[in-house]
Write a protein that holds these residues in place. Structure first.
Motif, PDB file in Angstrom:
ATOM      1  N   VAL A 227      26.217  -7.876  63.419  1.00  0.00           N
ATOM      2  CA  VAL A 227      25.089  -7.489  62.576  1.00  0.00           C
ATOM      3  C   VAL A 227      25.548  -7.237  61.145  1.00  0.00           C
ATOM      4  O   VAL A 227      24.921  -7.700  60.171  1.00  0.00           O
ATOM      5  N   LEU A 228      26.652  -6.518  60.985  1.00  0.00           N
ATOM      6  CA  LEU A 228      27.145  -6.177  59.642  1.00  0.00           C
ATOM      7  C   LEU A 228      27.631  -7.417  58.895  1.00  0.00           C
ATOM      8  O   LEU A 228      27.340  -7.590  57.703  1.00  0.00           O
ATOM      9  N   VAL A 229      28.370  -8.280  59.592  1.00  0.00           N
ATOM     10  CA  VAL A 229      28.896  -9.489  58.961  1.00  0.00           C
ATOM     11  C   VAL A 229      27.761 -10.438  58.579  1.00  0.00           C
ATOM     12  O   VAL A 229      27.746 -11.015  57.483  1.00  0.00           O
ATOM     13  N   THR A 230      26.797 -10.598  59.475  1.00  0.00           N
ATOM     14  CA  THR A 230      25.651 -11.470  59.194  1.00  0.00           C
ATOM     15  C   THR A 230      24.898 -11.003  57.966  1.00  0.00           C
ATOM     16  O   THR A 230      24.504 -11.799  57.101  1.00  0.00           O
ATOM     17  N   ASN A 231      24.694  -9.685  57.866  1.00  0.00           N
ATOM     18  CA  ASN A 231      24.021  -9.128  56.692  1.00  0.00           C
ATOM     19  C   ASN A 231      24.803  -9.437  55.419  1.00  0.00           C
ATOM     20  O   ASN A 231      24.214  -9.783  54.389  1.00  0.00           O
ATOM     21  N   LYS A 240      19.866  -6.964  51.348  1.00  0.00           N
ATOM     22  CA  LYS A 240      19.414  -5.647  50.890  1.00  0.00           C
ATOM     23  C   LYS A 240      20.578  -4.675  50.661  1.00  0.00           C
ATOM     24  O   LYS A 240      20.442  -3.713  49.920  1.00  0.00           O
ATOM     25  N   LEU A 241      21.721  -4.944  51.337  1.00  0.00           N
ATOM     26  CA  LEU A 241      22.863  -4.039  51.230  1.00  0.00           C
ATOM     27  C   LEU A 241      24.167  -4.818  51.159  1.00  0.00           C
ATOM     28  O   LEU A 241      24.351  -5.805  51.887  1.00  0.00           O
ATOM     29  N   ASP A 242      25.054  -4.383  50.286  1.00  0.00           N
ATOM     30  CA  ASP A 242      26.450  -4.815  50.358  1.00  0.00           C
ATOM     31  C   ASP A 242      27.147  -3.856  51.307  1.00  0.00           C
ATOM     32  O   ASP A 242      26.989  -2.632  51.185  1.00  0.00           O
TER      33      ASP A 242
END
Length: 365
Positions: A227-231, A240-242
């Protein structure tokens, strides 16, 4: 200077520090000789640990006091009265020396002190500058090179050894570094493996109006990492977030203190499912903030907001009182020194190297 050879490795050491020299002495070959030698070894080592120098002078004075004491006892002096007299005399001498002592304060004076230890003009000049600029609470990180090299770097903020959770979080892939400005900070003791454990932290950061999020966790794997890597790989207009996720390398008490201090510097709540509320139940108020958060050279640097400074200084003052009462040979002395300097934001990095292994060992010591 003393050259020491190890029987196990046949390697030579070039030693100039009396405390290190005596630690290499394990036996003189006779139990009768070892009784006195090990006593002297302990005295010299303790003085070196306490004040950092003066071991050789201590050995000479101890030998002189012993010889004169034996002579006086043989002449009929009461040993107990002699010991009491020595204690009174030593207190008077120490008090007189303290009144005469003048602390080294200027850069040149500090460099001269360093020169008496290192016998290296260039290194002494650098150490004098670092000591002058960083102050008594300074913590210096040594970076070793296998070639002649001498450079210094000053790090603004708190510094901790760490690992990045994925190379996809690098903002500079060539330098293998990541820098986030004004990020929200999430700290958790939970191992994150599912999407449900990281999504609440993302939502909390967005609710706070943050544009970046740092997650500090023991481990991030599986769907949570995906989830974090995809974002992070979304196009800029959709993202929306780095995000930056890291794991702190200290263990035990040092890790606990590191998390506690980062929480103090950022205002974050340490999330722990075993203690009530974990990462899966993160709320906007659980997140902290920072002026800057950087990962590089297998370490993170946290630069707190100015609004956090009063609370940090209050904690530093408490720690300094506690630290000043500690003996240098205390098991937690170095840990407390690092913690104090880290919270103070006083970090220096000394990059040092030499051509041969012997020269490198000598300069690094």
């Amino acid at each position: 200077y003393v050259v020491s050879e190890s029987e196990r490795s046949s390697k030579y050491e070039y030693l100039s520090d009396s405390s290190t020299v005596v630690r290499r002495i394990l036996s003189l070959g006779s139990p009768h000789l070892d009784v006195g030698a090990m006593t002297m070894r302990n005295i010299v080592w303790r003085v070196g640990q306490t004040v950092g120098d003066g071991g050789a002078t201590t050995a000479i004075l101890t030998q002189a006091l012993y010889n004169e004491g034996i002579r006086l006892i043989a002449a009929g002096i009461n040993p107990t009265r002699l010991a009491n007299g020595l204690k009174i005399a030593s207190d008077i001498a120490v008090d007189a020396l303290r009144k005469q002592a003048q602390p080294a304060s200027s850069e040149d004076e500090l460099a001269a002190v360093a020169r008496s230890v290192t016998a290296d003009d260039a290194l002494s000049a650098v150490l004098g500058e670092m000591s002058f600029l960083l102050g008594p609470d300074a913590h210096v990180i040594i970076e070793k090179y296998v070639a002649p090299y001498l450079e210094r770097r000053y790090i603004s903020g708190a510094h901790y050894k760490a690992e990045i959770s994925s190379r996809y979080f690098y903002t500079d892939k060539i330098r293998k570094s990541a820098v986030l400005a004004n990020p929200a900070i999430a700290i958790t003791d939970d191992r994150l493996t599912t999407a449900d454990e990281v999504v609440p932290m993302l939502e909390a950061a967005i609710a706070n109006g943050s544009k970046a999020l740092v997650i500090i966790a023991p481990n991030i794997t599986g769907d949570a990492l995906s989830v974090l890597v995809t974002n992070n790989q979304l196009p800029k207009e959709e993202k929306k977030l780095d995000i930056l996720a890291v794991k702190l390398n200290p263990v035990g008490d040092e890790l606990r203190m590191a998390k506690s201090d980062i929480a103090l510097m950022t205002g974050a709540t340490i999330l722990d499912s075993s203690g009530g509320r974990g990462a899966a139940n993160a709320m906007p108020d659980d997140l902290g903030d920072a002026l800057r958060f950087e990962f590089a050279n297998k370490a993170v640097v946290v630069v707190p907001l100015n609004t956090r400074r009063p609370a940090i200084q209050e904690e530093v003052s408490k720690l300094r009182v506690f630290f000043n009462d500690m003996a240098p040979d205390d098991d937690d002395y170095e840990l407390m020194q690092r913690r104090l300097s880290t919270l103070s934001g006083v970090i220096g990095q000394l990059k040092i190297g030499a051509m041969t292994r012997t020269e490198r060992a000598h300069r690094e010591s």
